[in-house]
Write a protein that holds these residues in place. Sequence first.
Motif: not given
Length: 550
Positions: A206-225
Amino acid sequence: MMIHERAGQVALQKDLVNIPKLMSHYYRLIPNVEIDEQKVTFGTSGHRGSAFNHSFNEYHLLAITQAVVDHRNRAKITGPLYVGIDTHALSQAAYITVIEVLVANGVNVIVHQHDGFTPTPVISHAIITANKGHYGEVDGLIITPSHNPPQDGGIKYNPPHGGPAEGEITQWIENSANTYLRQHLNGVKREAYAQALLSGSVQSVDLIQPYVDDLINVIDMEAIAKAKIRLGVDPLGGSGIHYWAEIAKRYEIDITLVNDRVDPSFSFMPLDKDGKIRMDCSSPYAMSGLLKYQDDFDLCVGNDPDYDRHGIVCPSSGLMNPNHFLAVAIDYLVTHRPQWSESLIIGKTLVSSAMIDKVCAQHQRVMCEVPVGFKWFVDGLAQAQFAFGGEESAGAAFLRRDGTAWTTDKDGFILALLAAEILAVTGQTPAQRYAELVKLHGVSFYARVDSPVSVHKKAMFAEMIAGKVDVSVLGTDTLAGEMIQTVLTKAPGNHANIGGIKVVSQHAWFAARPSGTEALFKIYGESFVSQIHLDEVLSQAQEIIDKMLT
C-alpha cells in the motif's frame, strides 16, 4: 497559435484514440534506430512518444529498462526499485514490459497493491523515506507521459535521491538503450510476466497510506480542517484519483471529486487550445470542466495524470496562471514556516515570472535561477538547501514544515493542498493574495508561444548558442524599445547551459529554447509595462530566432 474552434468543449467520438489499435502497434511496430524520431530520447522528463509513430513501442521499453538495470549495476545500487504507473493506455503495457526485464535481471521491485496507479510524487516520497532506513539504496521508474495526449507513453528514471535523473545519467541510459535497439535487443534479459509475478521479486504494498499519513508534516492539514474549507477536485482521470478519499477521511476535510472517471481514451476531457486531448491542468481549455464548479466550492484544484503538476481555481477569478500561484506560494511559505531558516534558497527556472524575483527581494531571500527542468532543484531539495523549487509549467515542491526534505520531484498534491492552507490561514484565496502582490510590484504580462521546428534546425540552434552569444548575434541592441541589458546562454544561479537564450531589458525579457520532448520551439516572454509591450517583445523574439535559424 490560433485557438481551435472547439477548444474547451468535451471531446467527440472522432477525437478519441483507437485504443486497441494503439496497443497492437505497441507490440508489433519495431522502431528503426537510424531514424532520429524513433530513437530513445531522454528530455527533461524521460523518454516520451507514441506507439503509432514508432517512438514508444515494446522494443523501446525493453531497451530502456535493461539500460536502467545496467546503470544500477555500474552505480552499485542494490536496493529494490519502485515502479509507478499512470492512467495512460500505453502505461499498463509498458509496466508489464518493465517488470519482465527487471525481474529477469534479479531486481527486486515494489509496486502499489492490486496493480494500482502511483503518482510521481508518491514514488519520490517513497524513495526518500526508504533510503532513510539504511537498508540499501532504493530508486524508481515512473511510467507516464505526464499531461501528453492519450496516444502517448512515457517513462522516467528517479535515482536514489528521489528526483529526476541528472543529464549524465539520462544520457548514459539513452545511449545504452539505443545500442540495444541497434543490436536487435541482444543482451536484454526478459522473464515472462506470469513467471515474474511468481518469482517473489515483485512486492505489492500500500503506497497510498504512508504518503497520506505523512502529509501533516508538509501541510497544515489541521488548519484546513478547522477552517472547514470545501475543496472541489478534478483528478483529470489521473493516478491520484484514489488518494483524495483517503486524505478526506484521514484529516476530516470536505473534499468532493467532481469527476471520478478513469478512461484511457480520456473521453471526458475538454479539448485543449489546439483541439487535442491533453490533460494540462494549467490550461483553461483543458480545465473548463472544473471551471464550471469554481463558485460551488471555496477552492477547486486539478492535476495532470502523474500528479506532478497542479491547477488552482479560485471563486469568480477562475484558473490561476501558474506563475501567479508560484509567487503566492513562495510569499506565503517564507512567512508561515517558522522552522525554516532564512538562509534557505528559493529556486525558479529562468522562464518563470520575474514576479518571483520581486517577492524574494521583498522578503530578502536568496533566489537561484536555473535552466528549464526540475532536475536542477533535486540536490538542493534533497540536502534541504532549497526551501522551494518551481517551474512556470505548474510544477513545484517544497520542504517539510520542519525544514527537511519531502520530495525531490514535483508534487501536485502538496501545491493543491497548500492553496487550501493559504485560504484557511489567511482568509484570502490565492488569487486575492496575488492581487496584493500586484499592488506591491506591478502587473506582470506573461505568455508562451510555440512554433514547429525541424530536428535539423534544433541541432543548428544548439550549435549556434554553444559559442559566444551577445547582442551582435541578435542583430539588435534593443528589445521592444528598451536597451538590452543581458543575453544569457547559461543560468545565473548555477551557470549551467540553458539550451537556449534569454534576453533581458529593464522591464521585460524573452527566452527561446527548443522543446526536449516535442518538435516545437518555445518562446517565453514577460513585460511589466503592458500587454502591447509584451506583444512587441514576443514579435521581436520570433524575428530574432527566425534570423538565427535562417
